[in-house]
Design an enzyme around this catalytic site. Structure first.
Site, PDB file in Angstrom:
ATOM      1  N   GLN A   1       0.918  -1.145   0.015  1.00 27.45           N
ATOM      2  CA  GLN A   1       0.004  -0.186   0.154  1.00 27.45           C
ATOM      3  C   GLN A   1       0.868   1.174   0.118  1.00 27.45           C
ATOM      4  OE1 GLN A   1      -3.517  -0.278   0.164  1.00 27.45           O
ATOM      5  NE2 GLN A   1      -3.719   1.877   0.080  1.00 27.45           N
ATOM      6  N   PHE A   2       1.316   1.672  -1.098  1.00 30.17           N
ATOM      7  CA  PHE A   2       2.138   2.741  -1.139  1.00 30.17           C
ATOM      8  C   PHE A   2       1.604   4.233  -0.952  1.00 30.17           C
ATOM      9  CE2 PHE A   2       0.187   3.250  -5.296  1.00 30.17           C
ATOM     10  CZ  PHE A   2       0.154   4.718  -5.584  1.00 30.17           C
ATOM     11  N   THR A   3       0.186   4.248  -0.902  1.00 29.97           N
ATOM     12  CA  THR A   3      -0.739   5.372  -0.664  1.00 29.97           C
ATOM     13  C   THR A   3      -0.543   5.572   0.881  1.00 29.97           C
ATOM     14  OG1 THR A   3      -2.522   4.351  -0.274  1.00 29.97           O
ATOM     15  CG2 THR A   3      -2.199   4.899  -2.499  1.00 29.97           C
TER      16      THR A   3
END
Length: 148
Positions: free
Chosen positions: A78-80
């Site tokens: 989950q890069f966000t």
């Protein structure tokens, strides 16, 4: 390294309408990796996740860990989690590690959990995913290796 941890009674992830990971009771993890993260961050976070006492004992108190209850993990990259929303209306994701750095560290993270005897299911790194879960409790926590 940031992880949003949710205690679940079940969770699954689909890629292109196909289930690629599914668990019963345990933890669903959203895993974010930044540029400075190292194997030491992975070790800190995996120890914390495996041993956090967030499952009920026979008296209904949160005294049991994932290892104690034999729970499973659904791990989703989950890069966000490293999105910066302070300016403007579009998040800035510059703090998220690039895939060539993040992917190997994410795999190291999942393998470190497996080495503890935990069944770990995953999504597909970098793919568009649909995640379903039933948050049990609800129990939701954030673990940040830079705030240890």
């Amino acid at each position: 390294m940031k992880v949003v941890l949710q205690r679940v009674s079940e969770a699954s992830v689909k890629v292109n309408e196909e289930v690629v990971g599914k668990i019963n009771s345990g933890l669903m993890l959203l895993v974010g990796i930044t540029h400075e993260d190292t194997v030491e961050d992975v070790q800190y976070v995996t120890e914390k996740i495996a041993n956090l006492r967030i499952f009920e004992d026979e008296d209904g108190k949160l005294n049991r860990s994932l290892l104690d209850v034999g729970g499973q993990i659904l791990s989703i990259s989950q890069f966000t989690l490293y999105g910066d929303c302070r300016k403007g209306r579009r998040p800035n994701f510059m703090a998220a590690a690039k895939p060539d750095v993040a992917a190997p560290l994410y795999e190291t993270f999942n393998e470190a959990l497996r080495e503890k005897g935990i069944q770990v299911e995953t999504g597909v790194f970098g793919a568009m995913m649909d995640v379903q879960l039933i948050n049990h409790g609800p129990v939701t926590l954030i673990i940040d290796s830079k705030q240890n």
